[in-house]
Design a protein around this motif. Sequence first.
Motif, short mmCIF file in Angstrom:
data_model
loop_
_atom_site.label_atom_id
_atom_site.label_comp_id
_atom_site.label_asym_id
_atom_site.label_seq_id
_atom_site.Cartn_x
_atom_site.Cartn_y
_atom_site.Cartn_z
N VAL A 134 -36.72 2.43 60.64
CA VAL A 134 -35.73 3.50 60.66
C VAL A 134 -35.04 3.53 62.02
CG1 VAL A 134 -35.49 6.01 60.70
CG2 VAL A 134 -36.89 4.94 58.95
N GLU A 135 -33.73 3.74 62.01
CA GLU A 135 -33.00 3.85 63.27
C GLU A 135 -32.23 5.17 63.30
OE1 GLU A 135 -30.50 0.30 63.10
OE2 GLU A 135 -28.76 1.58 62.65
N VAL A 136 -32.05 5.68 64.50
CA VAL A 136 -31.32 6.93 64.66
C VAL A 136 -29.83 6.70 64.42
CG1 VAL A 136 -30.64 8.70 66.32
CG2 VAL A 136 -32.97 7.82 66.32
N VAL A 137 -29.22 7.62 63.67
CA VAL A 137 -27.77 7.60 63.48
C VAL A 137 -27.14 8.71 64.32
CG1 VAL A 137 -25.91 7.94 61.81
CG2 VAL A 137 -27.97 6.65 61.16
N ALA A 138 -27.68 9.92 64.19
CA ALA A 138 -27.13 11.07 64.91
C ALA A 138 -28.19 12.14 65.02
CB ALA A 138 -25.89 11.62 64.21
N ARG A 139 -28.12 12.91 66.12
CA ARG A 139 -29.08 14.00 66.32
C ARG A 139 -28.33 15.24 66.77
NH1 ARG A 139 -33.25 10.89 70.22
NH2 ARG A 139 -31.27 10.55 71.27
N ILE A 140 -28.91 16.39 66.50
CA ILE A 140 -28.29 17.65 66.91
C ILE A 140 -29.40 18.62 67.28
CG2 ILE A 140 -28.21 18.49 64.51
CD1 ILE A 140 -25.49 19.82 65.23
N THR A 141 -29.18 19.34 68.37
CA THR A 141 -30.19 20.30 68.82
C THR A 141 -30.22 21.52 67.91
OG1 THR A 141 -28.57 21.21 70.36
CG2 THR A 141 -30.12 19.57 71.22
N GLY A 142 -31.27 22.33 68.08
CA GLY A 142 -31.48 23.49 67.21
C GLY A 142 -30.29 24.43 67.17
N ILE A 165 -22.16 14.81 62.96
CA ILE A 165 -23.28 15.61 62.50
C ILE A 165 -22.98 17.07 62.77
CG2 ILE A 165 -24.54 15.39 64.70
CD1 ILE A 165 -27.15 15.36 63.05
N SER A 166 -23.37 17.93 61.83
CA SER A 166 -23.16 19.36 62.01
C SER A 166 -24.29 20.12 61.30
CB SER A 166 -21.79 19.79 61.45
OG SER A 166 -21.69 19.50 60.08
N ARG A 167 -24.38 21.39 61.60
CA ARG A 167 -25.43 22.20 60.98
C ARG A 167 -24.95 23.63 60.85
NH1 ARG A 167 -30.55 21.66 64.54
NH2 ARG A 167 -31.40 23.18 63.07
N ASP A 168 -25.54 24.33 59.90
CA ASP A 168 -25.33 25.76 59.75
C ASP A 168 -26.72 26.37 59.53
OD1 ASP A 168 -24.88 28.38 58.85
OD2 ASP A 168 -22.99 27.83 57.91
N ASN A 169 -27.27 26.95 60.57
CA ASN A 169 -28.63 27.47 60.48
C ASN A 169 -28.74 28.65 59.52
OD1 ASN A 169 -29.63 25.58 62.28
ND2 ASN A 169 -29.27 26.88 64.06
N ALA A 170 -27.67 29.39 59.36
CA ALA A 170 -27.71 30.52 58.42
C ALA A 170 -27.84 30.03 56.98
CB ALA A 170 -26.45 31.36 58.58
N LYS A 171 -27.33 28.81 56.73
CA LYS A 171 -27.41 28.25 55.38
C LYS A 171 -28.53 27.23 55.26
CE LYS A 171 -22.47 28.81 54.49
NZ LYS A 171 -21.19 28.12 54.19
N ASP A 172 -29.24 26.97 56.35
CA ASP A 172 -30.31 25.97 56.35
C ASP A 172 -29.79 24.61 55.89
OD1 ASP A 172 -32.77 28.39 55.17
OD2 ASP A 172 -32.17 27.85 57.20
N MET A 173 -28.68 24.21 56.45
CA MET A 173 -28.04 22.98 56.02
C MET A 173 -27.66 22.10 57.22
SD MET A 173 -27.77 22.81 52.70
CE MET A 173 -26.52 21.54 52.54
#
Length: 117
Positions: free
Chosen positions: A44-52, A69-77
Motif C-alpha cells: 500500500v502507498e500513500v496517496v493523500a492525507r489530511i489532519t483531523g 482530499i477533503s473531509r466533513d467531520n459533521a458528516k463523518d465523510m
Amino acid sequence: VQLQASGGGLVQAGGSLTLSCAASGRMLSRYNMGWFRRYPGKDVEVVARITGSGSTRDYADAVKDRFTISRDNAKDMIWLQMDNLKPEDTAVYYCGAQVASVTFNVWGRGTQVTVSS
C-alpha cells in the motif's frame, strides 16, 4: 472507527472520479485520515492525507495538482477528488484512519479504480 469506501469505477484517461469514505464512530475530528492505493503485488502507498481538523493536507508527488482530499467531520465523510486521471492511477484505493497510533491502522474495504488509455 469503521470505514467504507466507494466511488471507484472505470474511466478514460483525462477523466475524473470522486471517491467517498463513510466513517462510523464518534469524534472523527480526532483522527488523521488518508487515502491509499495498492497496485497488484505491491505494498500500500500513500496517496493523500489530511489532519483531523482538515487544516493540513499532503499528497504523493504522483498525484499533486490532480487529486484533492477533503473531509466533513459533521458528516463523518472523507473524499478524494481525482482529476486528469492517468492509466498509472489504476489501483485499489483504500481510506484509512490513524486511531491512537503513530501509523494508519484502521482500513476500509478497497474500491477499484481503472483508468483506460
